[in-house]
Motif scaffolding. Structure first.
Motif, PDB file in Angstrom:
ATOM      1  N   VAL A 113      28.567 -20.056 -72.634  1.00  0.00           N
ATOM      2  CA  VAL A 113      28.431 -19.124 -71.522  1.00  0.00           C
ATOM      3  C   VAL A 113      27.627 -17.930 -72.020  1.00  0.00           C
ATOM      4  O   VAL A 113      27.946 -17.359 -73.057  1.00  0.00           O
ATOM      5  CB  VAL A 113      29.817 -18.666 -71.024  1.00  0.00           C
ATOM      6  CG1 VAL A 113      29.674 -17.733 -69.847  1.00  0.00           C
ATOM      7  CG2 VAL A 113      30.665 -19.858 -70.646  1.00  0.00           C
ATOM      8  N   ALA A 124      34.009 -12.986 -67.865  1.00  0.00           N
ATOM      9  CA  ALA A 124      34.004 -14.408 -68.221  1.00  0.00           C
ATOM     10  C   ALA A 124      35.097 -14.700 -69.247  1.00  0.00           C
ATOM     11  O   ALA A 124      35.774 -15.726 -69.171  1.00  0.00           O
ATOM     12  CB  ALA A 124      32.631 -14.801 -68.771  1.00  0.00           C
TER      13      ALA A 124
ATOM     14  N   LEU B 356      32.553 -19.656 -63.152  1.00  0.00           N
ATOM     15  CA  LEU B 356      31.587 -19.027 -64.052  1.00  0.00           C
ATOM     16  C   LEU B 356      30.187 -19.122 -63.467  1.00  0.00           C
ATOM     17  O   LEU B 356      29.429 -18.157 -63.471  1.00  0.00           O
ATOM     18  CB  LEU B 356      31.631 -19.700 -65.425  1.00  0.00           C
ATOM     19  CG  LEU B 356      32.919 -19.486 -66.229  1.00  0.00           C
ATOM     20  CD1 LEU B 356      32.924 -20.353 -67.472  1.00  0.00           C
ATOM     21  CD2 LEU B 356      33.067 -18.026 -66.629  1.00  0.00           C
ATOM     22  N   VAL B 365      25.529 -21.030 -67.899  1.00  0.00           N
ATOM     23  CA  VAL B 365      26.593 -21.873 -68.455  1.00  0.00           C
ATOM     24  C   VAL B 365      25.983 -23.209 -68.857  1.00  0.00           C
ATOM     25  O   VAL B 365      25.442 -23.929 -68.024  1.00  0.00           O
ATOM     26  CB  VAL B 365      27.718 -22.087 -67.425  1.00  0.00           C
ATOM     27  CG1 VAL B 365      28.850 -22.858 -68.061  1.00  0.00           C
ATOM     28  CG2 VAL B 365      28.215 -20.759 -66.905  1.00  0.00           C
TER      29      VAL B 365
END
Lengths: 240, 476
Positions: A113, A124, B356, B365
């Motif tokens: 990420v 996150a 996300l 991602v």
């Protein structure tokens, strides 16, 4: 008893020396769950004999060449059996998938990420820690200055999940207080210093035993010291 | 036994047009009042009045005069059908302002009639509708009884003829000539004509009127069109006031998603994409599309994804209503989390991935994987999806590989024959030659492990063609 004092004792993050692992209100500080680190010397020094799951672990280190990820490779291998995500948030580089595979880690579980800013990074990390779909969360918070409240939010998120939650921060952060249940610092290659451990021993140096990593491979610290060859000399043979 | 529940929306023309619900609102048809709201009724405005009368009665008060929109009414009725499909599978829209629900077959599901009626009433109130209800063994009788007072309308214990008896014949606007004739003969309510012999009544009033009565009494089967849920979903919510803060939207979003997922559950469909539309006070439209990597019908999951998007949404103008549409519905298989999964995973794996990606973007991602290549940078795969058919299984006994790989090899500095990378580097192990890619861009490298000043280990190589040194990875 003094009411203000009682309030402090009732807080979950207050550690009382006489009741290891138990807060004043009878709740456990963390889940019973622990995960063996894979290193006997480290297990011996950690409370409950392994990484605490469902609590944030801070790892303070400057740069990323001191073996801080090697510390978690045995744990990642064990967690791989659960089939859940292993999330890397704001990693400094890309984890080398062939190495993970060679260590028995399912690379399909790894998520990278890349948040664009500090706010997204914290968001996150909190999401991943809170989610029940992660077995491990590694977050590189970096050298930034984080408020206690922000770190506490992450600690609470970790406590609501059951993952291995690791926050990587710079060594400067050692001077500041942090809510993490376990704080480690790496000062030399594979030398772990326990800065803080709730309900356990603190200010200890642990070196990781060489023979427990991968038995059938020469270890980096067993390599012959000094230059193998002068850079100018062409190698006579190779083992490609 | 069949039991029909008729929901008659007396104010449908108003409810399908008026959103704010405050002030004085009147719906007109051919310059005559069709429907007026509470405020207008207080002032004495009644259906059938002319526009001039309305203006006179309203006096100083600002008055909203709306033209009747039959299409909007039909759309509203269709949406109500979708909602009512969650109560019973047998239903149809009746006349132009009614729903007929066959509830006799689902009494066991709701554990009795009273809980069912409560469920229907709360569902309607939640959507801002007001309906008169009637219960009877036939749709026509249920509709007639919806005009009775609420006690009699829902009391199915008594015989149908007795219950219909006090109702005025004037309700039958479709047979106005017949009703007129009967009124002149001194017959005013149903009780009067039900006492007459049916053959004599048919002779006097015609076959159509007789058939209607026979159907209402259940002596003839009534043909009815059955409602089939549409292949798309749309629903909307009107606040009735201005919404300026994003948080105020959330309860409406929740309600719409629950309605969507109820619909999806009833129809055994799933979706991977939902469309939100925010209607501003200035009639501006704002579209927000929320996607999920897997199709499902779990409203909480959709709600979380929507929250992620709406938290960061800057509202340009205050919002009056919000609409939810879902255009692609597919019959899907249910993906459930493994009941016997270790530990306590509570949602499918895709849940976190969706959250996300919805906030950070698709590119932020990535997944990683291995490829069967010799060059390290080619052996490592990164992409949006998991690589298909990546070589599986642990490969033991390989040479030392670093944990981190740099995206590009970085050239190393050299000083006095000494390699430098953030300080002095000493080669401690190697070389390992990796040669490949001879058909495209030939590469021939000797990889070494080098030790930095602070004790870090790096993966460096010498490019034998370019005769230069690079750093490629870090042992961590």
């Amino acid at each position: 008893m003094n009411e203000a004092l009682q309030q402090i004792i009732n807080r979950r993050d207050t550690w009382r020396g006489d009741l290891p692992g138990l807060a004043a209100n009878g709740e456990r500080h963390w889940h019973e769950d622990t995960l063996p680190t894979g290193y006997s010397t480290l297990d011996a020094q950690l409370q409950h004999g392994g990484w605490p799951l469902g609590s944030s672990i801070e790892l303070l280190s400057d740069g990323c060449g001191l073996g801080s990820m090697g510390l978690f490779l045995p744990a990642m291998e064990k967690l791989s059996a659960e089939g859940r995500w292993q999330v890397f948030i704001a990693p400094p580089f890309t984890p080398y998938a062939p190495l993970l595979r060679a260590r028995g880690i399912d690379t399909g579980q790894v998520l990278l990420v890349h948040p664009k800013n500090r706010e997204d990074l914290l968001w996150a990390t909190e999401q991943a820690l809170r989610s029940s779909t992660c077995s491990a969360v590694f977050s590189w918070l970096g050298a930034g200055d984080y408020r206690y409240a922000e770190l506490r939010k992450l600690q609470l998120a970790a406590a609501s999940g059951d993952s291995l939650g690791v926050l990587f921060r710079a060594s400067d952060a050692a001077a500041n207080h942090a809510p993490a249940g376990l704080r480690l610092q790496m000062r030399a290659y594979r030398q772990v210093h326990i800065l803080k451990q709730r309900g356990g021993n603190q200010h200890l140096d642990v070196s990781l035993p060489a023979d427990e990593d991968i038995p059938d491979q020469p270890q980096l610290w067993e390599l012959p010291a000094g230059p193998a060859r002068s850079p100018q000399v062409q190698p006579a043979f190779s083992f490609a | 036994m069949k039991l029909w529940l008729c929901l008659r929306f007396e104010r449908l023309p108003l409810e399908s047009l008026d959103r704010a619900g405050t002030g004085l609102v009147v719906v007109l048809e051919r310059q005559r009042v069709l429907c007026a709201n509470d405020r207008a009724a207080e002032l004495g405005i009644r259906p059938g009045m002319g526009v001039a009368t309305v203006r006179a009665l309203a006096a100083e008060e600002p008055c909203q005069l709306l033209e009747r929109d039959r299409e909007a009414e039909a759309r509203t009725l269709q949406r109500l059908c979708c909602w009512a499909y969650g109560v019973t599978p047998t239903l149809f829209s009746y006349r132009e302002d009614c729903l007929q629900l066959e509830v006799g077959g689902c009494l066991a599901l709701f554990r009795g009639l009273d809980p069912l009626l409560r469920e229907v009433a709360s569902g309607l109130t939640g959507r801002g509708f007001e309906a008169r209800m009637g219960l009877a063994p036939t749709p026509a009788a249920a509709w007639l009884l919806s005009h009775a007072d609420s006690g009699a309308a829902l009391d199915c214990g008594a015989a149908l003829e007795e219950r219909l008896a006090p109702l005025p014949l004037a309700l039958l606007a479709d047979f106005s000539d017949t009703v007129d004739a009967l009124r002149r003969a001194g017959l005013h309510c149903f009780g009067d004509i039900l006492a007459l012999p049916p053959t004599a009544l048919a002779r006097r009033c015609g076959a159509a009127f007789r058939d209607f009565l026979q159907r209402a009494l259940g002596r003839h089967e009534e043909p009815s069109a059955d409602f089939q849920p549409p292949p798309t979903f749309s629903d909307e919510y009107w606040f009735g006031y201005e919404v300026r803060a994003n948080e105020e939207l959330y309860p409406a979003l929740q309600m719409l998603l629950q309605s969507l997922c109820g619909f999806l559950r009833n129809t055994q469909l799933q979706t991977g994409e939902i469309h939100w539309q925010l209607v501003g006070m200035d009639h501006s439209l704002r579209e927000v599309t929320v996607r999920s990597s897997s199709r499902h019908s779990d409203w909480q999951n959709w709600y979380q994804l929507t929250r992620v998007r709406f938290e960061r949404l800057a509202l340009a103008s205050s919002v009056e209503g919000v609409a939810l549409a879902c255009r692609e519905l597919v019959s899907g298989e249910l993906e459930n989390i493994d009941l016997f999964a270790p530990r306590k995973q509570r949602e499918p794996l895709a849940g976190l991935l969706d959250r996300l990606r919805n906030r950070l973007g698709l590119q932020a991602v990535l997944a990683i994987g291995c490829r069967d290549e010799h060059l390290p940078e080619l052996a490592l795969y990164t992409g949006y999806d998991r690589p298909a058919g990546s070589p599986a299984g642990a490969v033991a006994g390989e040479a030392q590989r670093p944990f981190w790989l740099m995206p590009e090899p970085q050239p190393l500095g050299e000083r006095n024959g000494q390699l430098r990378w953030q300080g002095r580097l000493d080669l401690v192990y190697g070389p390992e030659r990796i040669e490949d890619n001879w058909w495209r861009e030939p590469a021939c490298r000797d990889y070494y492990i080098a030790r930095g000043q602070a004790g870090q280990y790096y993966w460096v190589f010498r490019d034998r063609r370019a005769r230069r040194w690079f750093i490629h990875g870090i042992f961590a």
